[in-house]
Design a protein around this motif. Structure first.
Motif, PDB file in Angstrom:
ATOM      1  N   GLY A  12      15.542 -12.343  33.757  1.00 36.44           N
ATOM      2  CA  GLY A  12      14.768 -13.383  32.634  1.00 36.44           C
ATOM      3  C   GLY A  12      13.335 -12.753  32.427  1.00 36.44           C
ATOM      4  O   GLY A  12      12.862 -12.512  33.414  1.00 36.44           O
ATOM      5  N   LYS A  13      13.051 -12.384  31.142  1.00 38.46           N
ATOM      6  CA  LYS A  13      11.841 -11.698  31.091  1.00 38.46           C
ATOM      7  C   LYS A  13      10.598 -12.484  31.361  1.00 38.46           C
ATOM      8  O   LYS A  13       9.466 -11.797  31.837  1.00 38.46           O
ATOM      9  CB  LYS A  13      11.499 -11.191  29.497  1.00 38.46           C
ATOM     10  CG  LYS A  13      11.694 -12.935  28.535  1.00 38.46           C
ATOM     11  CD  LYS A  13      11.619 -12.184  27.124  1.00 38.46           C
ATOM     12  CE  LYS A  13      11.713 -13.490  26.470  1.00 38.46           C
ATOM     13  NZ  LYS A  13      11.622 -13.168  24.948  1.00 38.46           N
ATOM     14  N   ASN A  14      10.700 -13.818  31.690  1.00 40.95           N
ATOM     15  CA  ASN A  14       9.577 -14.360  32.164  1.00 40.95           C
ATOM     16  C   ASN A  14       9.487 -14.753  33.693  1.00 40.95           C
ATOM     17  O   ASN A  14       8.417 -15.565  34.024  1.00 40.95           O
ATOM     18  CB  ASN A  14       9.553 -15.773  31.240  1.00 40.95           C
ATOM     19  CG  ASN A  14       9.241 -15.613  29.883  1.00 40.95           C
ATOM     20  OD1 ASN A  14       8.292 -14.820  29.380  1.00 40.95           O
ATOM     21  ND2 ASN A  14       9.761 -16.386  29.051  1.00 40.95           N
ATOM     22  N   SER A  15      10.437 -14.337  34.348  1.00 40.94           N
ATOM     23  CA  SER A  15      10.587 -14.582  35.734  1.00 40.94           C
ATOM     24  C   SER A  15       9.215 -13.788  36.583  1.00 40.94           C
ATOM     25  O   SER A  15       9.027 -12.740  36.152  1.00 40.94           O
ATOM     26  CB  SER A  15      11.800 -13.518  36.405  1.00 40.94           C
ATOM     27  OG  SER A  15      11.655 -13.787  37.600  1.00 40.94           O
ATOM     28  N   ASP A  31      16.207  -9.221  30.891  1.00 40.82           N
ATOM     29  CA  ASP A  31      16.984 -10.422  30.563  1.00 40.82           C
ATOM     30  C   ASP A  31      18.479 -10.320  30.490  1.00 40.82           C
ATOM     31  O   ASP A  31      19.052  -8.983  30.018  1.00 40.82           O
ATOM     32  CB  ASP A  31      16.670 -10.813  29.156  1.00 40.82           C
ATOM     33  CG  ASP A  31      16.906 -12.259  28.955  1.00 40.82           C
ATOM     34  OD1 ASP A  31      16.196 -13.447  29.328  1.00 40.82           O
ATOM     35  OD2 ASP A  31      17.907 -12.652  28.349  1.00 40.82           O
ATOM     36  N   LYS A  32      19.188 -11.227  31.214  1.00 44.58           N
ATOM     37  CA  LYS A  32      20.704 -11.206  31.189  1.00 44.58           C
ATOM     38  C   LYS A  32      21.187 -10.910  29.876  1.00 44.58           C
ATOM     39  O   LYS A  32      22.426 -10.351  29.603  1.00 44.58           O
ATOM     40  CB  LYS A  32      21.354 -12.261  31.739  1.00 44.58           C
ATOM     41  CG  LYS A  32      21.368 -13.581  31.161  1.00 44.58           C
ATOM     42  CD  LYS A  32      22.374 -14.335  31.884  1.00 44.58           C
ATOM     43  CE  LYS A  32      22.379 -15.756  31.227  1.00 44.58           C
ATOM     44  NZ  LYS A  32      23.315 -16.729  32.002  1.00 44.58           N
ATOM     45  N   SER A  33      20.643 -11.212  28.500  1.00 46.05           N
ATOM     46  CA  SER A  33      21.017 -10.749  27.416  1.00 46.05           C
ATOM     47  C   SER A  33      21.241  -9.444  27.053  1.00 46.05           C
ATOM     48  O   SER A  33      21.871  -9.040  26.183  1.00 46.05           O
ATOM     49  CB  SER A  33      20.226 -11.573  26.313  1.00 46.05           C
ATOM     50  OG  SER A  33      18.909 -11.071  26.302  1.00 46.05           O
ATOM     51  N   TYR A  79      17.986  -8.437  35.603  1.00 48.76           N
ATOM     52  CA  TYR A  79      18.051  -9.226  34.525  1.00 48.76           C
ATOM     53  C   TYR A  79      18.004 -10.752  34.917  1.00 48.76           C
ATOM     54  O   TYR A  79      18.716 -11.232  34.459  1.00 48.76           O
ATOM     55  CB  TYR A  79      19.438  -8.853  34.388  1.00 48.76           C
ATOM     56  CG  TYR A  79      19.754  -7.371  33.746  1.00 48.76           C
ATOM     57  CD1 TYR A  79      19.439  -6.838  32.435  1.00 48.76           C
ATOM     58  CD2 TYR A  79      20.325  -6.467  34.704  1.00 48.76           C
ATOM     59  CE1 TYR A  79      19.819  -5.629  32.034  1.00 48.76           C
ATOM     60  CE2 TYR A  79      20.348  -5.097  34.300  1.00 48.76           C
ATOM     61  CZ  TYR A  79      20.100  -4.717  33.061  1.00 48.76           C
ATOM     62  OH  TYR A  79      20.233  -3.411  32.767  1.00 48.76           O
ATOM     63  N   GLN A  93      10.225  -7.266  28.909  1.00 48.97           N
ATOM     64  CA  GLN A  93      10.904  -7.994  27.755  1.00 48.97           C
ATOM     65  C   GLN A  93      12.451  -7.831  27.714  1.00 48.97           C
ATOM     66  O   GLN A  93      13.160  -8.630  27.228  1.00 48.97           O
ATOM     67  CB  GLN A  93      10.322  -7.711  26.492  1.00 48.97           C
ATOM     68  CG  GLN A  93      10.545  -6.549  25.907  1.00 48.97           C
ATOM     69  CD  GLN A  93       9.963  -6.366  24.344  1.00 48.97           C
ATOM     70  OE1 GLN A  93       9.108  -7.299  23.993  1.00 48.97           O
ATOM     71  NE2 GLN A  93      10.281  -5.384  23.751  1.00 48.97           N
ATOM     72  N   ASN A  94      12.851  -6.677  28.259  1.00 49.53           N
ATOM     73  CA  ASN A  94      14.259  -6.358  28.351  1.00 49.53           C
ATOM     74  C   ASN A  94      14.896  -6.737  30.006  1.00 49.53           C
ATOM     75  O   ASN A  94      16.004  -6.365  29.880  1.00 49.53           O
ATOM     76  CB  ASN A  94      14.409  -5.238  27.946  1.00 49.53           C
ATOM     77  CG  ASN A  94      14.335  -4.845  26.452  1.00 49.53           C
ATOM     78  OD1 ASN A  94      14.615  -5.701  25.834  1.00 49.53           O
ATOM     79  ND2 ASN A  94      13.588  -3.941  25.987  1.00 49.53           N
TER      80      ASN A  94
END
Length: 318
Positions: A148-151, A166-168, A146, A163-164
């Motif tokens: 970040g999707k762009n990490s 992510d910590k959201s 989690y 895309q998922n």
């Protein structure tokens, strides 16, 4: 009053009513405990003098191996980088704890026998298939999934998965993992049973996380969710005209229910569609059923797919 103004008010009222998918419930007086153990901090800050006590404290996280294996793992460059990034992204985890507390309160409201599990955060070296593991009294959370999707650490993953990452999405994935404990899957191979079953699970997430966006709950980007909404009637038309709902073709699961970059209608809209469109459709049918029937979540879970479908009064938006 001006007729146009009256019409506008009526339309606004009808739209607002349609958006009321799950009734707001007051969970403010429900008491739950949110206990978080940052295992990854204990592990990556351990050394040969403190490792044995850590193994004694968390024996279920240490398969029997020579201590040198664990010490090498602590020092592993790539894992330490994941650990470092996770600390930067999550910090003291306080924001997540507030979201988890609200999740647990809604779970307790819906399931009186729910007991808050002890949360253990850890690093699993990008094990994307086990991001969240729920085992009754324990809930394991892989923070490295989690970041970040762009990490850059996810550069080898396809976009429809990353895309998922992510910590959201962390609390959403928690809700999904816990929902499996209360959901009895129908083993039927009929496509309708799969669609309605997935719709039930999504409605459970509605009930557990009422303040989250629909896109977050299903794991779509905003553009993907908007596509599904805009093409709802076309999706439904395809399933009806191709007599898909009562089919037992095993290939339908991969085409419309499984994770993927897009759903497989085998027509020109494929590349524009998000994956798991059958899950999204089942969600809409179950929502329609709940909006048109005085039924609790517990009753929904006990109702078979055919009855839900027939009494849903589902009509796709045009």
């Amino acid at each position: 009053m001006n007729r146009l103004l009256i019409l506008a008010i009526v339309l606004l009222f009808s739209v607002s009513c349609k958006k009321e998918i799950v009734k707001n419930v007051d969970v403010s007086n429900i008491k739950v405990t949110v206990s978080v153990t940052r295992f990854e901090q204990k592990f990556y800050e351990a050394d040969k003098t403190t490792l044995s006590s850590l193994i004694n404290e968390f024996p279920y996280l240490f398969p029997v191996q020579n201590d040198s294996i664990w010490l090498n793992k602590i020092k592993d460059k790539e894992e330490r980088e994941l650990y470092k990034k996770s600390q930067e992204v999550f910090g003291d985890f306080e924001n997540e704890k507030m979201q988890i507390e609200d999740l647990f309160k809604h779970l307790k409201y819906e399931h009186s026998n729910f007991e808050s599990p002890k949360i253990i955060t850890l690093i699993t070296n990008l094990d994307y298939q086990n991001k969240i593991v729920y085992a009754d009294s324990l809930l394991f959370v892989s923070l490295d999934m989690y970041l970040g999707k762009n990490s850059e650490v996810y550069q080898d993953f396809p976009v429809y998965l990353s895309q998922n990452f992510d910590k959201s999405q962390l609390v959403v994935d928690m809700a999904k993992a816990i929902s499996n404990h209360y959901f009895v899957e129908n083993k039927s191979r009929q496509f309708l049973d799969m669609v309605i079953g997935s719709g039930k699970q999504m409605y459970m997430i509605d009930s557990y996380l009422p303040s989250f966006s629909d896109a977050h709950k299903i794991g779509y980007s905003e553009a993907e969710y908007e596509w599904a909404m805009a093409n709802e009637s076309q999706i439904w038309k395809y399933f009806i005209e191709n007599k898909v709902l009562y089919s037992t073709d095993s290939g339908l699961y991969d085409r419309f229910m499984a994770e993927g970059p897009f759903s497989k209608f085998y027509i020109d809209i494929d590349k524009e569609s998000p994956g798991r469109i059958g899950v999204w459709l089942g969600w809409q049918i179950v929502r329609s059923y709940m909006n048109n029937n005085d039924v609790t979540l517990q009753q929904l879970l006990r109702t078979d797919a055919e009855e839900i479908f027939k009494n849903s009064k589902y009509k796709p938006k045009k």
